[in-house]
Design a protein around this motif. Structure first.
Motif, short mmCIF file in Angstrom:
data_model
loop_
_atom_site.label_atom_id
_atom_site.label_comp_id
_atom_site.label_asym_id
_atom_site.label_seq_id
_atom_site.Cartn_x
_atom_site.Cartn_y
_atom_site.Cartn_z
N SER A 185 -43.91 -27.93 -5.50
CA SER A 185 -44.54 -27.15 -4.44
C SER A 185 -45.92 -26.73 -4.93
CB SER A 185 -43.68 -25.92 -4.13
OG SER A 185 -44.31 -25.13 -3.15
N ILE A 196 -32.75 -20.59 0.67
CA ILE A 196 -32.81 -22.06 0.82
C ILE A 196 -32.44 -22.76 -0.48
CG2 ILE A 196 -34.53 -22.00 2.67
CD1 ILE A 196 -36.63 -22.86 0.55
N TYR A 197 -32.58 -22.08 -1.60
CA TYR A 197 -32.33 -22.70 -2.90
C TYR A 197 -30.83 -22.77 -3.24
CZ TYR A 197 -37.30 -22.14 -3.69
OH TYR A 197 -38.66 -22.22 -3.60
N LEU A 241 -29.27 -26.36 -2.90
CA LEU A 241 -30.04 -27.55 -3.27
C LEU A 241 -29.39 -28.35 -4.39
CD1 LEU A 241 -33.75 -26.38 -2.93
CD2 LEU A 241 -32.43 -27.87 -1.41
N LEU A 285 -37.05 -31.62 4.80
CA LEU A 285 -37.51 -32.07 3.48
C LEU A 285 -36.44 -32.89 2.77
CD1 LEU A 285 -39.34 -28.87 2.17
CD2 LEU A 285 -40.39 -31.05 2.80
N VAL A 286 -35.21 -32.40 2.79
CA VAL A 286 -34.12 -33.12 2.14
C VAL A 286 -33.96 -34.50 2.77
CG1 VAL A 286 -31.61 -33.17 1.82
CG2 VAL A 286 -32.89 -31.08 1.31
N LEU A 298 -40.80 -21.28 5.29
CA LEU A 298 -39.86 -22.33 4.89
C LEU A 298 -38.47 -21.74 4.88
CD1 LEU A 298 -42.49 -23.79 4.15
CD2 LEU A 298 -41.30 -24.69 2.18
N CYS A 304 -32.09 -20.34 -7.52
CA CYS A 304 -32.01 -21.79 -7.71
C CYS A 304 -31.04 -22.14 -8.82
CB CYS A 304 -33.41 -22.33 -8.03
SG CYS A 304 -33.52 -24.10 -7.82
N TYR A 325 -39.21 -32.14 -6.99
CA TYR A 325 -39.98 -31.58 -5.89
C TYR A 325 -40.98 -30.59 -6.47
CZ TYR A 325 -41.00 -29.00 -1.59
OH TYR A 325 -41.63 -28.39 -0.52
N GLN A 330 -36.62 -26.30 7.91
CA GLN A 330 -37.65 -27.02 7.16
C GLN A 330 -37.06 -27.69 5.93
OE1 GLN A 330 -37.94 -23.88 8.31
NE2 GLN A 330 -39.59 -24.05 9.79
N VAL A 331 -36.16 -27.01 5.25
CA VAL A 331 -35.54 -27.59 4.06
C VAL A 331 -34.69 -28.80 4.44
CG1 VAL A 331 -33.91 -27.18 2.17
CG2 VAL A 331 -35.67 -25.50 2.70
N VAL A 379 -41.22 -18.06 2.01
CA VAL A 379 -40.03 -18.85 1.72
C VAL A 379 -38.81 -17.94 1.84
CG1 VAL A 379 -38.81 -20.18 -0.05
CG2 VAL A 379 -41.29 -20.34 0.14
#
Length: 132
Positions: free
Chosen positions: A57, A69-70, A73, A40-41, A32, A102, A55, A36-37, A65
Motif C-alpha cells: 500500500s 479488513i485485515y 486476509l 482487491l482480493v 477501504l 493482521c 500487497y 473494496q477488499v 481503512v
C-alpha cells in the motif's frame, strides 16, 4: 524499479502488478472496507492465480481503512504479506494501528526500495514453507 506488468484503475485505487508484488495507491478520501477488499482480493487472485505475492500500500493520499479488513486476509492462501509505504506521520500511525489486526506478515516502510527488499524475503519464506 521495473515497469509494471499490468496497471488497473479501480474506483478507489490504482494497482500496478509486478512479478510477485502489487502496489496499490488508494485515491484521496476513500474508505477501504469490506467491499473494496473483496474487489482487491478478486483482481489479485486472478492476476497471481496460485503464485505467492505481496500487497504494498503506497500511501501518498489521505484515506481511511476499516482495520477489521485485515482479520480474514490470512484466508487468501497466496498473499505472503502486506507492506505499507509512507512518509506521512498520520499514515504511519494508522498503519501501526492496523498492524495489530493482521495475522500475516505486515511491515511499515518509509521508502519503496526497503519495502521491495522485504517483499523478496517474505516471498522466499512463504515459498520455503510451501515446499515443506
Amino acid at each position: 524499479m521495473a515497469r509494471p506488468l499490468k496497471t488497473l484503475e479501480l474506483e478507489f485505487t490504482v494497482l500496478e502488478f509486478f512479478d510477485n508484488y502489487v502496489i496499490s495507491q488508494p485515491r484521496e478520501g476513500e474508505l477501504l472496507a469490506g467491499k473494496q477488499v473483496a474487489a482487491l482480493v478478486e483482481v489479485c487472485s486472478d492476476f497471481y492465480a496460485e503464485k505467492n505475492f505481496v500487497y504494498l500500500s503506497y500511501r501518498v493520499n489521505d484515506y481511511n481503512v476499516n482495520p477489521t479488513i485485515y482479520l480474514n486476509l490470512n484466508e487468501v492462501r497466496n498473499l505472503a504479506g502486506i507492506g505499507v509505504v509512507s512518509r506521512k506521520p498520520s499514515s504511519l500511525n494508522m498503519a501501526s494501528f492496523e498492524k495489530r489486526f493482521c495475522k500475516i506478515p505486515y511491515e511499515i516502510f518509509l521508502d519503496l526500495d526497503k519495502a521491495l527488499l522485504w517483499t523478496q524475503e517474505v516471498i522466499e519464506e512463504k515459498n520455503k514453507k510451501a515446499d515443506l
